[in-house]
Write a protein that holds these residues in place. Structure first.
Motif, mmCIF file in Angstrom:
data_model
loop_
_atom_site.group_PDB
_atom_site.id
_atom_site.type_symbol
_atom_site.label_atom_id
_atom_site.label_comp_id
_atom_site.label_asym_id
_atom_site.label_seq_id
_atom_site.Cartn_x
_atom_site.Cartn_y
_atom_site.Cartn_z
ATOM 1 N N ILE A 140 0.839 -1.213 0.000
ATOM 2 C CA ILE A 140 0.000 0.000 0.000
ATOM 3 C C ILE A 140 0.864 1.250 0.000
ATOM 4 O O ILE A 140 0.591 2.213 -0.733
ATOM 5 C CB ILE A 140 -0.965 -0.017 1.208
ATOM 6 C CG1 ILE A 140 -2.001 -1.130 1.027
ATOM 7 C CG2 ILE A 140 -1.641 1.332 1.388
ATOM 8 C CD1 ILE A 140 -2.846 -1.392 2.247
ATOM 9 N N ILE A 141 1.929 1.245 0.790
ATOM 10 C CA ILE A 141 2.831 2.407 0.834
ATOM 11 C C ILE A 141 3.488 2.625 -0.525
ATOM 12 O O ILE A 141 3.553 3.758 -1.032
ATOM 13 C CB ILE A 141 3.883 2.224 1.948
ATOM 14 C CG1 ILE A 141 3.203 2.316 3.318
ATOM 15 C CG2 ILE A 141 5.004 3.241 1.823
ATOM 16 C CD1 ILE A 141 4.093 1.910 4.485
ATOM 17 N N PHE A 154 2.378 1.723 -3.441
ATOM 18 C CA PHE A 154 1.349 2.188 -4.366
ATOM 19 C C PHE A 154 1.086 3.672 -4.178
ATOM 20 O O PHE A 154 0.984 4.426 -5.159
ATOM 21 C CB PHE A 154 0.057 1.391 -4.166
ATOM 22 C CG PHE A 154 -1.074 1.868 -5.014
ATOM 23 C CD1 PHE A 154 -1.115 1.579 -6.361
ATOM 24 C CD2 PHE A 154 -2.091 2.628 -4.464
ATOM 25 C CE1 PHE A 154 -2.154 2.029 -7.152
ATOM 26 C CE2 PHE A 154 -3.136 3.081 -5.248
ATOM 27 C CZ PHE A 154 -3.166 2.785 -6.594
ATOM 28 N N LYS A 155 0.965 4.123 -2.929
ATOM 29 C CA LYS A 155 0.715 5.553 -2.656
ATOM 30 C C LYS A 155 1.878 6.412 -3.131
ATOM 31 O O LYS A 155 1.673 7.476 -3.720
ATOM 32 C CB LYS A 155 0.463 5.780 -1.158
ATOM 33 C CG LYS A 155 -0.807 5.146 -0.655
ATOM 34 C CD LYS A 155 -2.021 5.769 -1.289
ATOM 35 C CE LYS A 155 -3.277 5.155 -0.720
ATOM 36 N NZ LYS A 155 -4.477 5.634 -1.364
ATOM 37 N N PHE A 156 3.122 5.961 -2.873
ATOM 38 C CA PHE A 156 4.283 6.716 -3.339
ATOM 39 C C PHE A 156 4.340 6.780 -4.859
ATOM 40 O O PHE A 156 4.671 7.822 -5.431
ATOM 41 C CB PHE A 156 5.580 6.133 -2.786
ATOM 42 C CG PHE A 156 5.947 6.644 -1.426
ATOM 43 C CD1 PHE A 156 6.136 7.993 -1.194
ATOM 44 C CD2 PHE A 156 6.088 5.761 -0.370
ATOM 45 C CE1 PHE A 156 6.469 8.464 0.057
ATOM 46 C CE2 PHE A 156 6.419 6.224 0.892
ATOM 47 C CZ PHE A 156 6.608 7.575 1.111
ATOM 48 N N SER A 157 4.017 5.687 -5.540
ATOM 49 C CA SER A 157 4.043 5.719 -7.003
ATOM 50 C C SER A 157 3.007 6.684 -7.543
ATOM 51 O O SER A 157 3.251 7.378 -8.537
ATOM 52 C CB SER A 157 3.827 4.324 -7.578
ATOM 53 O OG SER A 157 2.505 3.887 -7.360
ATOM 54 N N ASP A 158 1.856 6.780 -6.885
ATOM 55 C CA ASP A 158 0.835 7.731 -7.307
ATOM 56 C C ASP A 158 1.316 9.170 -7.088
ATOM 57 O O ASP A 158 1.143 10.032 -7.957
ATOM 58 C CB ASP A 158 -0.461 7.467 -6.532
ATOM 59 C CG ASP A 158 -1.637 8.235 -7.094
ATOM 60 O OD1 ASP A 158 -1.749 8.330 -8.338
ATOM 61 O OD2 ASP A 158 -2.444 8.755 -6.292
ATOM 62 N N ILE A 159 1.944 9.428 -5.961
ATOM 63 C CA ILE A 159 2.476 10.769 -5.681
ATOM 64 C C ILE A 159 3.573 11.120 -6.680
ATOM 65 O O ILE A 159 3.599 12.230 -7.242
ATOM 66 C CB ILE A 159 3.011 10.843 -4.232
ATOM 67 C CG1 ILE A 159 1.844 10.760 -3.235
ATOM 68 C CG2 ILE A 159 3.817 12.112 -4.007
ATOM 69 C CD1 ILE A 159 2.274 10.549 -1.798
ATOM 70 N N LYS A 183 4.008 9.987 -9.654
ATOM 71 C CA LYS A 183 3.428 10.174 -10.982
ATOM 72 C C LYS A 183 2.819 11.567 -11.103
ATOM 73 O O LYS A 183 2.990 12.246 -12.114
ATOM 74 C CB LYS A 183 2.375 9.097 -11.241
ATOM 75 C CG LYS A 183 1.812 9.119 -12.651
ATOM 76 C CD LYS A 183 0.978 7.911 -12.985
ATOM 77 C CE LYS A 183 -0.205 7.772 -12.080
ATOM 78 N NZ LYS A 183 -1.130 6.706 -12.465
ATOM 79 N N ARG A 184 2.116 12.020 -10.058
ATOM 80 C CA ARG A 184 1.520 13.362 -10.101
ATOM 81 C C ARG A 184 2.580 14.455 -10.109
ATOM 82 O O ARG A 184 2.381 15.512 -10.697
ATOM 83 C CB ARG A 184 0.566 13.551 -8.923
ATOM 84 C CG ARG A 184 -0.786 12.921 -9.196
ATOM 85 C CD ARG A 184 -1.803 13.280 -8.153
ATOM 86 N NE ARG A 184 -1.724 12.265 -7.109
ATOM 87 C CZ ARG A 184 -1.807 12.496 -5.819
ATOM 88 N NH1 ARG A 184 -1.980 13.716 -5.378
ATOM 89 N NH2 ARG A 184 -1.721 11.531 -4.933
#
Length: 125
Positions: free
Chosen positions: A67-68, A70-75, A77-78
Motif C-alpha cells: 500500500i505504501i 502504491f501511494k508513493f508511485s501515485d504521488i 506520478k503526479r
C-alpha cells in the motif's frame, strides 16, 4: 493473499465486465468460473488458518508495504518524477480466440491457426 485477490478479480471481471476485451477467456459458464476458484481459495484459507503468528505478521507487513509503495508511485506520478508506459497490443499469439456470440470458437480462424498443407508428399506419421 495475492492469489485470493486474483481469484476475486477473476470472478468480478467475469460477472460484471463481460464486454471487456481480454487476450484470452476461459471457456466455461459464469457459474462454473465461480466454482473453479472455490477449492484453491478454501485451501489457501485452511493453510492460513493453521499457520502461526509469524505468518500473520509477515502477510500484514507485506500488504502494508504494498500500500505504501502504491501511494508513493501515485504521488511520484503526479509530481512528474515517473511516467508509466502503457501500450495496447492485439498480438496475442498464444491466446485462445474469443468466443463467438453462440459460444463456439472456430479453431481454424485467427493468427495462430496453421495454414493448410498443399504438399501431398508431406505426411506426419
Amino acid at each position: 493473499l495475492s492469489l485470493l485477490m486474483e481469484y476475486a478479480a477473476f470472478v468480478k471481471l467475469r460477472l460484471y465486465h463481460k464486454e471487456l476485451q481480454r487476450p484470452y477467456r476461459i471457456p466455461v459458464p459464469d457459474w462454473a468460473a465461480v466454482i473453479i476458484v472455490i477449492p484453491p481459495a478454501l485451501g489457501i484459507l485452511v493453510i492460513f488458518a493453521v499457520s502461526n503468528w509469524y505468518v500473520y505478521y509477515f502477510c500484514t507487513g507485506i500488504v502494508v508495504v504494498g500500500i505504501i509503495i502504491f501511494k508513493f508511485s501515485d504521488i511520484f506520478k503526479r509530481l512528474g518524477w515517473v511516467e508509466f508506459e502503457s501500450r495496447k497490443t492485439n498480438n496475442h499469439k498464444y491466446a485462445t480466440a474469443p468466443l463467438d456470440e453462440d459460444g463456439i470458437t472456430n479453431p481454424l480462424e485467427g493468427p495462430s491457426a496453421d495454414p493448410p498443407i498443399d504438399n501431398p508428399e508431406f505426411v506426419i506419421a
